[in-house]
Design a protein around this motif. Structure first.
Motif, PDB file in Angstrom:
ATOM      1  N   ARG A   1       0.830  -1.201   0.000  1.00  0.00           N
ATOM      2  CA  ARG A   1       0.000   0.000   0.000  1.00  0.00           C
ATOM      3  C   ARG A   1       0.866   1.253   0.000  1.00  0.00           C
ATOM      4  O   ARG A   1       1.882   1.312   0.701  1.00  0.00           O
ATOM      5  CB  ARG A   1      -0.910   0.027   1.230  1.00  0.00           C
ATOM      6  CG  ARG A   1      -1.883  -1.132   1.297  1.00  0.00           C
ATOM      7  CD  ARG A   1      -2.825  -0.995   2.477  1.00  0.00           C
ATOM      8  NE  ARG A   1      -3.860  -2.032   2.468  1.00  0.00           N
ATOM      9  CZ  ARG A   1      -4.976  -1.970   3.169  1.00  0.00           C
ATOM     10  NH1 ARG A   1      -5.193  -0.933   3.970  1.00  0.00           N
ATOM     11  NH2 ARG A   1      -5.862  -2.947   3.107  1.00  0.00           N
ATOM     12  N   THR A   2       0.429   2.251  -0.753  1.00  0.00           N
ATOM     13  CA  THR A   2       1.126   3.539  -0.753  1.00  0.00           C
ATOM     14  C   THR A   2       0.372   4.602   0.034  1.00  0.00           C
ATOM     15  O   THR A   2       0.892   5.688   0.262  1.00  0.00           O
ATOM     16  CB  THR A   2       1.311   4.038  -2.200  1.00  0.00           C
ATOM     17  OG1 THR A   2       0.033   4.087  -2.852  1.00  0.00           O
ATOM     18  CG2 THR A   2       2.245   3.105  -2.973  1.00  0.00           C
ATOM     19  N   ASP A   3      -0.854   4.275   0.458  1.00  0.00           N
ATOM     20  CA  ASP A   3      -1.678   5.259   1.165  1.00  0.00           C
ATOM     21  C   ASP A   3      -2.405   4.622   2.345  1.00  0.00           C
ATOM     22  O   ASP A   3      -3.577   4.915   2.600  1.00  0.00           O
ATOM     23  CB  ASP A   3      -2.673   5.909   0.211  1.00  0.00           C
ATOM     24  CG  ASP A   3      -3.602   4.893  -0.457  1.00  0.00           C
ATOM     25  OD1 ASP A   3      -3.374   3.666  -0.276  1.00  0.00           O
ATOM     26  OD2 ASP A   3      -4.556   5.321  -1.128  1.00  0.00           O
ATOM     27  N   ASP A   4      -1.701   3.733   3.044  1.00  0.00           N
ATOM     28  CA  ASP A   4      -2.318   3.097   4.204  1.00  0.00           C
ATOM     29  C   ASP A   4      -2.663   4.139   5.261  1.00  0.00           C
ATOM     30  O   ASP A   4      -1.866   5.050   5.533  1.00  0.00           O
ATOM     31  CB  ASP A   4      -1.361   2.049   4.792  1.00  0.00           C
ATOM     32  CG  ASP A   4      -1.965   1.322   5.979  1.00  0.00           C
ATOM     33  OD1 ASP A   4      -2.888   0.531   5.778  1.00  0.00           O
ATOM     34  OD2 ASP A   4      -1.493   1.569   7.117  1.00  0.00           O
ATOM     35  N   GLU A   5      -3.834   3.994   5.869  1.00  0.00           N
ATOM     36  CA  GLU A   5      -4.301   5.004   6.832  1.00  0.00           C
ATOM     37  C   GLU A   5      -3.448   5.079   8.092  1.00  0.00           C
ATOM     38  O   GLU A   5      -3.439   6.098   8.785  1.00  0.00           O
ATOM     39  CB  GLU A   5      -5.764   4.739   7.224  1.00  0.00           C
ATOM     40  CG  GLU A   5      -6.021   3.406   7.906  1.00  0.00           C
ATOM     41  CD  GLU A   5      -6.372   2.295   6.945  1.00  0.00           C
ATOM     42  OE1 GLU A   5      -7.065   1.351   7.368  1.00  0.00           O
ATOM     43  OE2 GLU A   5      -5.949   2.359   5.774  1.00  0.00           O
TER      44      GLU A   5
ATOM     45  N   GLY B   1       1.051   4.888   5.925  1.00  0.00           N
ATOM     46  CA  GLY B   1       1.454   5.507   4.669  1.00  0.00           C
ATOM     47  C   GLY B   1       1.837   4.414   3.679  1.00  0.00           C
ATOM     48  O   GLY B   1       0.980   3.763   3.100  1.00  0.00           O
ATOM     49  N   ILE B   2       3.140   4.205   3.495  1.00  0.00           N
ATOM     50  CA  ILE B   2       3.606   3.099   2.674  1.00  0.00           C
ATOM     51  C   ILE B   2       3.642   1.851   3.544  1.00  0.00           C
ATOM     52  O   ILE B   2       4.311   1.819   4.575  1.00  0.00           O
ATOM     53  CB  ILE B   2       5.005   3.374   2.084  1.00  0.00           C
ATOM     54  CG1 ILE B   2       4.955   4.589   1.159  1.00  0.00           C
ATOM     55  CG2 ILE B   2       5.509   2.158   1.322  1.00  0.00           C
ATOM     56  CD1 ILE B   2       6.294   4.980   0.575  1.00  0.00           C
TER      57      ILE B   2
END
Length: 210
Positions: free
Chosen positions: A162-166, A169-170
């Motif tokens: 993931r690049t936009d995990d809550e 982030g990464i």
């Protein structure tokens, strides 16, 4: 009125649900690539490969006995759900000194489910550290060559995440000590990558039939 309501529930709601999830696949049908061209594990152990496999990759370290709980969590929450998919595998990298412990773990996994897609690669300390470093994550192995995190590697040996995990982030890996993380994050991401390959396969088949 009651009959109309029942008809709506039986026929309209499933259609709406299908359209919702179908649009979700279209909008979120790609799991980001975080590291390209991960070396093949066959360089360390020729009995296994990452090529052509959707792989859940982990590092159990020297104390496999003490990390069985991680493997059982992964087996219950991820493996049982997705093991019937073609080219799916679990691959745990373990020091050569831990082979006997691996056999014990394999026997216990077989008691829980058909563990034929649980694979293990054995290497030296230096080989395992070098291979792990090639993943190019923000995580580390401990002194026993262990991390609780597992990774999704696609058929072309690219690390997905993931690049936009809550929360992070990464996000490179998924913590196997957390059932909630396996349920709420990893399961979703495995679904996405499997859907991605299914859609690609359908497209290829459709193109061939033209």
């Amino acid at each position: 009125m009651k009959k109309t309501f029942v008809l709506v529930i039986l026929f309209v709601f499933p259609l709406v649900a299908y359209l919702f999830f179908a649009s979700g696949v279209n909008n979120f049908g790609k799991l980001p690539t975080l590291t390209e061209n991960v070396p093949d594990i066959s360089q360390i152990d020729p009995s296994v490969t990452l090529d052509g496999k959707i792989t859940i990759l982990g590092f159990l370290g020297r104390d496999v006995e003490g990390k069985k709980g991680n493997a059982f969590n992964l087996n219950q929450k991820i493996y049982k759900r997705f093991s019937e998919f073609h080219d799916f595998q679990m691959l745990m990298v373990v020091p050569e000194s831990s082979k006997d412990q691996v056999e014990s773990l394999r026997e216990e996994l077989n008691e829980l489910s058909n563990a034929e897609k649980w694979n293990f690669a054995f290497g030296t300390d230096a080989e395992i550290r070098s291979f792990f470093n090639e993943l190019k994550t923000d995580l580390t192995l401990d002194s026993d060559l262990y991390t609780p995190f597992v990774f999704i590697v696609d058929k072309d040996r690219n690390l997905r995440g993931r690049t936009d995990d809550e929360d992070e982030g990464i996000k490179y890996g998924f913590n196997t000590t957390s059932v909630a993380e396996l349920n709420n994050k990893m399961e979703d991401d495995v679904k996405i990558i499997l859907a991605e390959y299914r859609l690609a396969l359908k497209k290829n088949n459709a193109d061939r039939s033209k």
